[in-house]
Design a protein around this motif. Structure first.
Motif, PDB file in Angstrom:
ATOM      1  N   LEU A   1      28.744  32.185  36.745  1.00 54.99           N
ATOM      2  CA  LEU A   1      29.680  33.090  37.659  1.00 54.99           C
ATOM      3  C   LEU A   1      30.404  32.418  38.629  1.00 54.99           C
ATOM      4  O   LEU A   1      31.416  32.891  38.864  1.00 54.99           O
ATOM      5  N   SER A   2      29.636  31.340  39.129  1.00 52.67           N
ATOM      6  CA  SER A   2      30.706  30.603  39.932  1.00 52.67           C
ATOM      7  C   SER A   2      31.814  29.817  39.339  1.00 52.67           C
ATOM      8  O   SER A   2      32.721  29.758  39.916  1.00 52.67           O
ATOM      9  N   GLY A   3      31.753  29.334  38.158  1.00 51.71           N
ATOM     10  CA  GLY A   3      32.701  28.896  37.477  1.00 51.71           C
ATOM     11  C   GLY A   3      33.879  30.015  37.173  1.00 51.71           C
ATOM     12  O   GLY A   3      35.126  29.691  37.327  1.00 51.71           O
ATOM     13  N   LEU A   4      33.439  31.130  36.750  1.00 49.98           N
ATOM     14  CA  LEU A   4      34.436  32.233  36.557  1.00 49.98           C
ATOM     15  C   LEU A   4      35.113  32.490  37.685  1.00 49.98           C
ATOM     16  O   LEU A   4      36.457  32.856  37.848  1.00 49.98           O
ATOM     17  N   VAL A   5      34.346  32.470  39.140  1.00 54.13           N
ATOM     18  CA  VAL A   5      35.139  33.057  40.556  1.00 54.13           C
ATOM     19  C   VAL A   5      36.157  31.913  40.674  1.00 54.13           C
ATOM     20  O   VAL A   5      36.993  31.914  41.222  1.00 54.13           O
ATOM     21  N   ALA A   6      35.696  30.508  40.512  1.00 56.54           N
ATOM     22  CA  ALA A   6      36.710  29.396  40.748  1.00 56.54           C
ATOM     23  C   ALA A   6      37.824  29.446  39.908  1.00 56.54           C
ATOM     24  O   ALA A   6      39.089  29.189  40.686  1.00 56.54           O
ATOM     25  N   GLN A   7      37.690  29.924  38.774  1.00 53.74           N
ATOM     26  CA  GLN A   7      38.777  29.718  37.900  1.00 53.74           C
ATOM     27  C   GLN A   7      39.722  31.042  38.242  1.00 53.74           C
ATOM     28  O   GLN A   7      41.206  30.964  38.520  1.00 53.74           O
ATOM     29  N   ALA A   8      39.125  32.015  38.662  1.00 51.46           N
ATOM     30  CA  ALA A   8      40.162  33.250  39.061  1.00 51.46           C
ATOM     31  C   ALA A   8      40.689  32.870  40.564  1.00 51.46           C
ATOM     32  O   ALA A   8      41.911  33.484  40.543  1.00 51.46           O
ATOM     33  N   ARG A   9      39.946  32.218  41.340  1.00 49.25           N
ATOM     34  CA  ARG A   9      40.598  32.035  42.492  1.00 49.25           C
ATOM     35  C   ARG A   9      41.883  31.029  42.442  1.00 49.25           C
ATOM     36  O   ARG A   9      42.920  30.949  42.958  1.00 49.25           O
TER      37      ARG A   9
ATOM     38  N   GLN B   1      44.717  32.607  40.272  1.00 45.28           N
ATOM     39  CA  GLN B   1      45.197  34.001  41.153  1.00 45.28           C
ATOM     40  C   GLN B   1      45.393  34.893  40.104  1.00 45.28           C
ATOM     41  O   GLN B   1      46.505  35.496  39.908  1.00 45.28           O
ATOM     42  N   ARG B   2      44.482  35.383  38.944  1.00 49.22           N
ATOM     43  CA  ARG B   2      44.773  36.089  37.950  1.00 49.22           C
ATOM     44  C   ARG B   2      43.362  36.548  37.689  1.00 49.22           C
ATOM     45  O   ARG B   2      42.093  35.840  37.944  1.00 49.22           O
ATOM     46  N   LEU B   3      43.358  37.525  36.925  1.00 47.77           N
ATOM     47  CA  LEU B   3      41.907  38.310  36.411  1.00 47.77           C
ATOM     48  C   LEU B   3      41.616  37.344  35.501  1.00 47.77           C
ATOM     49  O   LEU B   3      42.328  36.825  34.505  1.00 47.77           O
ATOM     50  N   VAL B   4      40.087  36.952  35.272  1.00 48.71           N
ATOM     51  CA  VAL B   4      39.531  36.231  34.244  1.00 48.71           C
ATOM     52  C   VAL B   4      38.231  37.115  33.775  1.00 48.71           C
ATOM     53  O   VAL B   4      37.671  37.533  34.677  1.00 48.71           O
ATOM     54  N   GLU B   5      38.118  37.040  32.665  1.00 48.03           N
ATOM     55  CA  GLU B   5      37.104  37.773  31.888  1.00 48.03           C
ATOM     56  C   GLU B   5      36.568  37.121  30.737  1.00 48.03           C
ATOM     57  O   GLU B   5      37.043  36.065  30.160  1.00 48.03           O
ATOM     58  N   GLY B   6      35.246  37.764  30.349  1.00 46.35           N
ATOM     59  CA  GLY B   6      34.921  37.009  29.112  1.00 46.35           C
ATOM     60  C   GLY B   6      33.526  36.285  29.285  1.00 46.35           C
ATOM     61  O   GLY B   6      32.952  35.768  28.295  1.00 46.35           O
TER      62      GLY B   6
END
Length: 314
Positions: free
Chosen positions: A27-35, A38-43
């Protein structure tokens, strides 16, 4: 909600139950990517330590900068359904391939003008048998689909289960005798109940066919119908090879079949009969169970409330 330092600053009870107080690496990786983007990241998906799986979506907030909101969804059941769907498609495809390949092979052989008439007639008969096999598979799949959706209508009426058992088992007893089996029916006392006679007869025939397939010549199949309190009971007992302990929980699964060495190859079906039988019995508000030990035969017991309200949901 996660702050710019990846510290969880807000979490509801469900999130805490799912992932605890901290932020797992996936989840840290998902948060870093979204940050960063600057867009919604899912999956992103992750396994839960207690079993199961989560799907996560990360959404960056403009204020305060660097803050990300995570949404977690339990997808354990969805995974199981997807796996079941894939297995079903694979099994149906496998079952369809054999008769289709056989029919195509016979047609190619019959294109030879020099083929003797008797061989041509034999091939036509074999193709007819394979076409019937395809039809059975399609019909069984449709029936299971209707049971799953609660769309299988039951024509409920007052009936005597014992009379139904005696009538339905009589021709099967003759056929069993030709194969060296002794079929005995114990259903002398009336078993009054409310149910769909045609569907319950189908359940009995499925159980009798199953017992016949797994009982060698010289064996015995016993059919019993009786009242037990508020229930109507129907049992089919055989003296066949029995069922291994590890397979007991799978015999009612779709496309489950005993090892080829245990089944009589000329009578093997697609492995849908027992699943259909269980669906019909449950649509009557009852259930079906099996007891067996290797080498000791098997006992299938159908229990249906005699006076309970009957639905059409499997």
């Amino acid at each position: 909600m996660v702050d710019p330092a990846d510290e969880v600053i807000v979490a509801n009870d469900a999130a805490v139950r799912m992932i605890g107080a901290g932020l797992p690496p996936v989840l840290s990786g998902l948060v870093a990517q979204a940050r960063e983007e600057q867009r919604l990241v899912e999956g992103a998906e992750m396994d839960i330590p207690e079993g199961g799986a989560l799907a996560a979506t990360a959404v960056p907030l403009s204020e305060p900068p660097g803050t990300v909101v995570l949404t977690l969804r339990d997808v354990t059941e969805q995974r199981a359904l997807d796996r079941t769907r894939r297995e079903l498609v694979a099994n149906v495809s496998h079952e369809l391939k054999t008769p289709v390949a056989a029919i195509r092979g016979f047609l190619e052989l019959m294109e030879d003008d020099s083929m003797p008439p008797e061989a041509r007639r034999e091939f036509v008969g074999l193709m007819s048998a394979e076409a019937a096999r395809l039809q059975r598979l399609v019909d069984e799949q449709l029936q299971l689909a209707r049971l799953d959706s609660g769309g299988l209508p039951l024509e409920v009426e007052d009936m005597d289960l014992a009379s139904l058992v005696r009538t339905a088992a009589r021709p099967r007893a003759v056929l069993a005798g030709r194969e060296g089996l002794d079929m005995r029916v114990h259903a002398d006392e009336p078993v009054p109940m409310a149910g769909d006679p045609a569907r319950l007869e189908q359940v009995l025939l499925i159980l009798l066919d199953n017992a016949t397939r797994h009982t060698p010549a010289g064996g015995t199949i016993t059919v019993d119908a009786r009242v037990q309190g508020g229930d109507a009971l129907m049992t089919v007992t055989d003296t066949g090879e029995g069922i291994p302990p590890e397979a007991i929980g799978s015999v009612f699964d779709r496309f489950y079949r005993a090892d080829a060495a245990r089944a009589r190859d000329d009578r093997r079906g697609a492995g849908l009969g027992l699943a259909i039988a269980r669906g019909i019995v449950r649509a009557h508000g009852g259930d079906i169970e099996v007891r067996s030990e290797p080498g000791q035969g098997a006992v299938f017991t159908v229990r249906v409330p005699r006076d309970a309200a009957v639905g059409s949901t499997a």
